[in-house]
Design a protein around this motif. Structure first.
Motif, mmCIF file in Angstrom:
data_model
loop_
_atom_site.group_PDB
_atom_site.id
_atom_site.type_symbol
_atom_site.label_atom_id
_atom_site.label_comp_id
_atom_site.label_asym_id
_atom_site.label_seq_id
_atom_site.Cartn_x
_atom_site.Cartn_y
_atom_site.Cartn_z
ATOM 1 N N ASP A 118 3.689 -9.192 83.406
ATOM 2 C CA ASP A 118 4.428 -9.256 84.666
ATOM 3 C C ASP A 118 4.739 -10.701 85.048
ATOM 4 O O ASP A 118 5.804 -10.988 85.602
ATOM 5 C CB ASP A 118 3.621 -8.584 85.782
ATOM 6 N N HIS B 247 6.044 -8.375 94.745
ATOM 7 C CA HIS B 247 5.024 -7.913 93.798
ATOM 8 C C HIS B 247 4.712 -8.990 92.761
ATOM 9 O O HIS B 247 3.542 -9.226 92.422
ATOM 10 C CB HIS B 247 5.501 -6.641 93.096
ATOM 11 N N LEU B 248 5.743 -9.653 92.264
ATOM 12 C CA LEU B 248 5.544 -10.680 91.241
ATOM 13 C C LEU B 248 4.782 -11.883 91.789
ATOM 14 O O LEU B 248 3.966 -12.485 91.084
ATOM 15 C CB LEU B 248 6.899 -11.124 90.683
ATOM 16 N N GLY C 101 15.510 -4.113 96.895
ATOM 17 C CA GLY C 101 15.012 -3.849 95.547
ATOM 18 C C GLY C 101 14.495 -5.104 94.886
ATOM 19 O O GLY C 101 13.370 -5.138 94.384
ATOM 20 N N ILE C 102 15.313 -6.146 94.897
ATOM 21 C CA ILE C 102 14.900 -7.395 94.258
ATOM 22 C C ILE C 102 13.807 -8.078 95.072
ATOM 23 O O ILE C 102 12.816 -8.564 94.523
ATOM 24 C CB ILE C 102 16.106 -8.338 94.079
ATOM 25 N N ARG D 175 16.734 -13.321 95.838
ATOM 26 C CA ARG D 175 15.313 -12.964 95.784
ATOM 27 C C ARG D 175 14.765 -12.619 97.159
ATOM 28 O O ARG D 175 13.840 -11.812 97.284
ATOM 29 C CB ARG D 175 14.495 -14.118 95.193
ATOM 30 N N ASP E 119 11.606 -6.789 97.036
ATOM 31 C CA ASP E 119 10.328 -6.087 96.908
ATOM 32 C C ASP E 119 9.672 -6.396 95.563
ATOM 33 O O ASP E 119 8.448 -6.552 95.474
ATOM 34 C CB ASP E 119 10.539 -4.581 97.052
ATOM 35 N N LYS E 120 10.502 -6.468 94.527
ATOM 36 C CA LYS E 120 9.980 -6.803 93.202
ATOM 37 C C LYS E 120 9.441 -8.224 93.185
ATOM 38 O O LYS E 120 8.384 -8.494 92.591
ATOM 39 C CB LYS E 120 11.093 -6.653 92.154
#
Length: 259
Positions: free
Chosen positions: A130, A158-159, A151-152, A146, A154-155
């Motif tokens: 990841d 997480h990252l 969608g982006i 970002r 939220d990702k």
């Protein structure tokens, strides 16, 4: 991670410094000997897991001949965990038991190991994949995307949490090993793993002092914990992903030759 490690280090002076230590840690005969030794140990352990799972599928009539076992497996998943266990032991000198964790998913009789390096080894290994994916996201998407694209963002959140987890886990491992070394008398024989080598290099415990380095050379000072973390991160990323992919295709190629 700018100025840390090798992979994404754009500071040439820092890159040379980290590359020197990285090469010094992994190019010693003792490190290569450990790699060969643990490859044999891990291969036997992996074969044992496969045999155990294969014997679960044998009928009662065939239990007497345990060598006739057959097993359908996801080779990519097993190779990934094999290389993960290999990389962890070579880098840290301690076991992570990711193969055992994967084996436990399919066998009601669980394998239990005491004192693993990381309690949740599956999460630990996946975190590096990841992290590598996160580097790609930050390379191709700008700040606005970002932060605001559905969608982006939220990702990305997480990252970033995953990055913090990786850094914290590595910091704990480094501090634990440094404390263990400090409590040992000077002259005590230490392990040949990468982490130990990075901690003791250019200190009074360093047994592989490079006599060709001059006093004003950048490589004469020991590494800080943050610099060690950067090198460990590079080693885990390169080892867990790259080596596992290569290992998988080597197995596929060998199977094609024998078919």
């Amino acid at each position: 991670m700018a100025g840390r490690g090798i992979i994404v280090n754009h500071d040439i002076k820092s890159w040379r410094y980290n590359r020197y230590f990285f090469n010094k840690a992994i190019l010693t005969p003792s490190f290569n000997h450990e790699a060969v030794k643990w490859t044999n140990i891990m291969s036997q352990e992996l074969e044992g897991y496969w045999k155990s799972l294969g014997n679960l599928n044998l009928s009662k009539d065939n239990l007497k001949n345990l060598n006739d076992w057959q097993l359908e497996i996801d080779m990519a998943e097993w190779v990934r965990r094999f290389t993960s266990d290999m990389i962890v032991i070579l880098i840290t000198g301690e076991r992570s038991y990711t193969m055992a964790s994967y084996y436990n998913l399919y066998n009601p009789v669980k394998v239990i190991h005491s004192n693993p390096l990381i309690e949740d080894s599956e999460r630990f290994v996946k975190a590096f994949s990841d992290y590598l994916f996160g580097i790609t996201i930050f390379m191709y998407f700008g700040y606005f995307s970002r932060r605001y694209y559905p969608g982006i963002k939220d990702k990305v959140k997480h990252l970033l949490n995953n990055r913090d987890y990786v850094f914290e886990a590595l910091d704990i491992i480094i501090k634990k090993r440094r404390k263990e070394i400090e409590e040992m008398p000077v002259g005590t024989k230490l392990g040949h793993d990468m982490l130990t080598s990075l901690i003791i290099t250019n200190t009074e415990r360093d047994m592989n002092e490079d006599k060709n380095i001059t006093k004003d050379d950048i490589s004469t000072r020991p590494m800080t914990d943050v610099e060690i973390r950067g090198n460990l991160l590079d080693a885990f990323i390169a080892g867990v992903d790259t080596v596992s992919i290569n290992g998988f295709w080597i197995v596929v190629f060998l199977c094609d030759l024998n078919s």
